[in-house]
Design a protein around this motif. Structure first.
Motif, PDB file in Angstrom:
ATOM      1  N   LYS A   1      24.562  23.883 146.322  1.00 54.77           N
ATOM      2  CA  LYS A   1      25.656  24.650 145.727  1.00 54.77           C
ATOM      3  C   LYS A   1      25.116  25.554 144.628  1.00 54.77           C
ATOM      4  O   LYS A   1      24.452  25.080 143.705  1.00 54.77           O
ATOM      5  N   CYS A   2      25.394  26.858 144.734  1.00 53.01           N
ATOM      6  CA  CYS A   2      24.839  27.835 143.786  1.00 53.01           C
ATOM      7  C   CYS A   2      25.942  28.751 143.272  1.00 53.01           C
ATOM      8  O   CYS A   2      26.868  29.080 144.001  1.00 53.01           O
ATOM      9  N   THR A   3      25.779  29.205 142.035  1.00 55.30           N
ATOM     10  CA  THR A   3      26.784  30.132 141.496  1.00 55.30           C
ATOM     11  C   THR A   3      26.212  31.534 141.308  1.00 55.30           C
ATOM     12  O   THR A   3      26.839  32.373 140.670  1.00 55.30           O
TER      13      THR A   3
ATOM     14  N   VAL B   1      28.078  29.009 148.183  1.00 55.68           N
ATOM     15  CA  VAL B   1      28.112  29.998 147.103  1.00 55.68           C
ATOM     16  C   VAL B   1      29.442  29.870 146.366  1.00 55.68           C
ATOM     17  O   VAL B   1      30.500  30.146 146.916  1.00 55.68           O
ATOM     18  N   ASP B   2      29.367  29.418 145.113  1.00 59.65           N
ATOM     19  CA  ASP B   2      30.564  29.132 144.313  1.00 59.65           C
ATOM     20  C   ASP B   2      30.886  30.296 143.385  1.00 59.65           C
ATOM     21  O   ASP B   2      30.179  30.534 142.406  1.00 59.65           O
TER      22      ASP B   2
ATOM     23  N   GLY C   1      29.167  28.285 136.548  1.00 60.11           N
ATOM     24  CA  GLY C   1      27.985  28.923 135.977  1.00 60.11           C
ATOM     25  C   GLY C   1      28.371  29.847 134.839  1.00 60.11           C
ATOM     26  O   GLY C   1      29.496  29.772 134.319  1.00 60.11           O
ATOM     27  N   GLU C   2      27.459  30.727 134.482  1.00 62.00           N
ATOM     28  CA  GLU C   2      27.692  31.564 133.291  1.00 62.00           C
ATOM     29  C   GLU C   2      27.699  33.063 133.621  1.00 62.00           C
ATOM     30  O   GLU C   2      27.756  33.892 132.716  1.00 62.00           O
ATOM     31  N   ASP C   3      27.635  33.418 134.905  1.00 59.00           N
ATOM     32  CA  ASP C   3      27.560  34.845 135.256  1.00 59.00           C
ATOM     33  C   ASP C   3      28.936  35.487 135.465  1.00 59.00           C
ATOM     34  O   ASP C   3      29.070  36.718 135.404  1.00 59.00           O
ATOM     35  N   ASP C   4      29.934  34.677 135.796  1.00 56.69           N
ATOM     36  CA  ASP C   4      31.321  35.144 135.969  1.00 56.69           C
ATOM     37  C   ASP C   4      31.479  36.207 137.052  1.00 56.69           C
ATOM     38  O   ASP C   4      32.220  37.185 136.883  1.00 56.69           O
ATOM     39  N   ILE C   5      30.790  36.016 138.180  1.00 53.93           N
ATOM     40  CA  ILE C   5      30.936  36.969 139.282  1.00 53.93           C
ATOM     41  C   ILE C   5      31.897  36.379 140.328  1.00 53.93           C
ATOM     42  O   ILE C   5      31.602  35.355 140.933  1.00 53.93           O
TER      43      ILE C   5
ATOM     44  N   PRO D   1      29.378  39.102 149.378  1.00 57.03           N
ATOM     45  CA  PRO D   1      28.598  40.160 150.053  1.00 57.03           C
ATOM     46  C   PRO D   1      27.211  40.352 149.446  1.00 57.03           C
ATOM     47  O   PRO D   1      26.267  40.703 150.152  1.00 57.03           O
ATOM     48  N   ARG D   2      27.065  40.076 148.127  1.00 62.86           N
ATOM     49  CA  ARG D   2      25.729  40.148 147.532  1.00 62.86           C
ATOM     50  C   ARG D   2      24.826  39.059 148.138  1.00 62.86           C
ATOM     51  O   ARG D   2      23.667  39.309 148.448  1.00 62.86           O
ATOM     52  N   ALA D   3      25.398  37.857 148.303  1.00 58.31           N
ATOM     53  CA  ALA D   3      24.619  36.774 148.923  1.00 58.31           C
ATOM     54  C   ALA D   3      24.249  37.172 150.350  1.00 58.31           C
ATOM     55  O   ALA D   3      23.109  36.957 150.793  1.00 58.31           O
ATOM     56  N   ALA D   4      25.189  37.785 151.065  1.00 58.56           N
ATOM     57  CA  ALA D   4      24.931  38.199 152.457  1.00 58.56           C
ATOM     58  C   ALA D   4      23.820  39.247 152.520  1.00 58.56           C
ATOM     59  O   ALA D   4      23.037  39.266 153.475  1.00 58.56           O
ATOM     60  N   GLU D   5      23.753  40.093 151.519  1.00 56.18           N
ATOM     61  CA  GLU D   5      22.701  41.120 151.504  1.00 56.18           C
ATOM     62  C   GLU D   5      21.304  40.507 151.393  1.00 56.18           C
ATOM     63  O   GLU D   5      20.338  41.061 151.878  1.00 56.18           O
ATOM     64  N   GLU D   6      21.220  39.356 150.704  1.00 54.42           N
ATOM     65  CA  GLU D   6      19.896  38.832 150.357  1.00 54.42           C
ATOM     66  C   GLU D   6      19.439  37.619 151.178  1.00 54.42           C
ATOM     67  O   GLU D   6      18.254  37.413 151.369  1.00 54.42           O
TER      68      GLU D   6
END
Ligand SMILES: Cc1cc2nc3c(=O)[nH]c(=O)nc-3n(C[C@H](O)[C@H](O)[C@H](O)COP(=O)(O)O)c2cc1C
Length: 325
Positions: A121-123, A141-142, A151-155, A162-167
């Motif tokens: 599990k990742c944020t 992807v949380d 987490g602390e990024d607040d995305i 879609p950012r995770a899908a890109e990478e």
């Protein structure tokens, strides 16, 4: 529906029930798995590895379908007996582990050796890439919406997925804010291969928690969660109540000098009082913004069947309809 996640875990529907402290007992995990999803027992809710072994046996008596165990790696001083818990998982024949918290690299060789599929599990995208690099089979992807620790990024998920899908090359499930067939179709469109749900599964008939907890989730709107422990960089999304208000007042009062000890009474050891006894003001407890989309308490099978039927209807009719003519 067939996706890389259904194939990976040998399940019928691409729906996972995230590990939840004092909620993820055998009853819930078995109900989710029997309904064609992947149920997850929360490892650390079991006080000892022997207790976890017992819980795994209980779950196996209730389902012959695949289920998993959540292992949350906490940044605590007195570390739980992780080798013991992992031994219980391996000896219990469990083939799926959801890891969370700290990087699970140290435990990957022993888990992979036992043929266990690991979903971490990742944020953030960077943590997801790290999970991929150390050999995890999938990630959950949380997004910022999620119940528990965002987490602390607040995305939020509209950007994070879609950012995770890109990478990422490995498959991932969308977690945080998932409730129904709309969530599933949107998650698939954004590049996920399934969904992970926490809060939604608490408000089900089989979730072995007090009815007050289910009623609180059904009554809550999307405006009713708060973030606590941000000054400690251990942010948690929780349902607002008197204990949360006290924690937030302490945080305002003490600012950057806040220590865990200042709020320990409101956050430590409170889950049994809330989840088992239904004493809703006993402390802070995780809950997602998705509470605003939860209006009933179905069985896990009703919920999952409904999600899949709604998703199919959306794809075949609403979405295909836009292209027709
Ligand atoms: C009451 C509660 C307890 C949770 N406990 C844990 C836990 O012990 N370990 C963990 O990895 N995630 C935990 N989570 C997070 C969930 O597994 C899941 O990632 C999250 O709830 C997804 O967001 P959602 O609530 O919007 O569906 C918890 C969530 C809730 C609501």
């Amino acid at each position: 529906m067939k996706t890389r996640i259904t194939e990976l875990f040998g399940i019928q529907h691409p729906i996972i029930q995230g590990g939840m402290h004092y909620v993820g007992f055998a009853e819930l995990a078995a109900a989710v798995s029997n309904a064609g999803g992947l149920g997850i027992i929360t490892g650390l809710t079991q006080r000892t590895p022997a207790d976890l072994a017992h819980e795994i046996r209980r779950c196996r008596e209730m389902t012959d379908k695949p289920f998993g165990v959540n292992l949350t790696f906490l940044p605590t001083v007195s570390s739980p007996d992780y080798p013991g818990y992992i031994r219980a998982i391996i000896d219990g024949g469990v083939k799926a582990v959801e890891t969370a918290g700290n990087n699970p690299a140290k435990w990957m060789p022993v888990l992979k050796e036992a043929g266990i599929k690991v979903i971490h599990k990742c944020t953030s995208v960077r943590h997801s890439l790290k999970a991929e690099a150390i050999g995890c089979d999938a990630v959950s992807v949380d997004g910022f919406e999620c119940g528990g620790h965002p987490g602390e990024d607040d995305i939020p998920n509209f950007i994070l997925l879609p950012r995770a899908a890109e990478e990422l090359k490995i498959p991932f499930v969308a977690s945080g804010g998932m409730a129904d067939g709309r969530s599933l179709v949107a998650a698939l469109a954004l590049g996920a291969d399934g969904i992970n749900m926490g809060t939604r599964f608490i408000a089900t008939k089989e979730a072995p928690v007090h009815d007050n907890v289910k009623a609180a989730i059904v009554a809550a709107s999307e405006l009713d969660t708060r973030l606590v422990m941000r000054p400690l960089r251990n942010t948690e999304r929780v349902l607002n109540n008197a204990a949360v208000e006290r924690v937030l007042a302490k945080e305002r009062e003490l600012g950057a000098s806040l220590k865990f000890e200042d709020i320990i009474g409101e956050v430590a050891g409170v889950y049994p009082k809330i989840m088992k006894d239904g004493t809703m003001e006993a402390g802070v407890w995780s809950c997602g913004m998705v509470a605003g989309l939860i209006h009933d308490v179905p069985s896990c099978k009703e919920l999952i069947d409904r999600i899949m039927a709604q998703a199919e209807g959306l794809i075949r009719q609403r979405l295909a309809g836009f292209l027709a003519g």
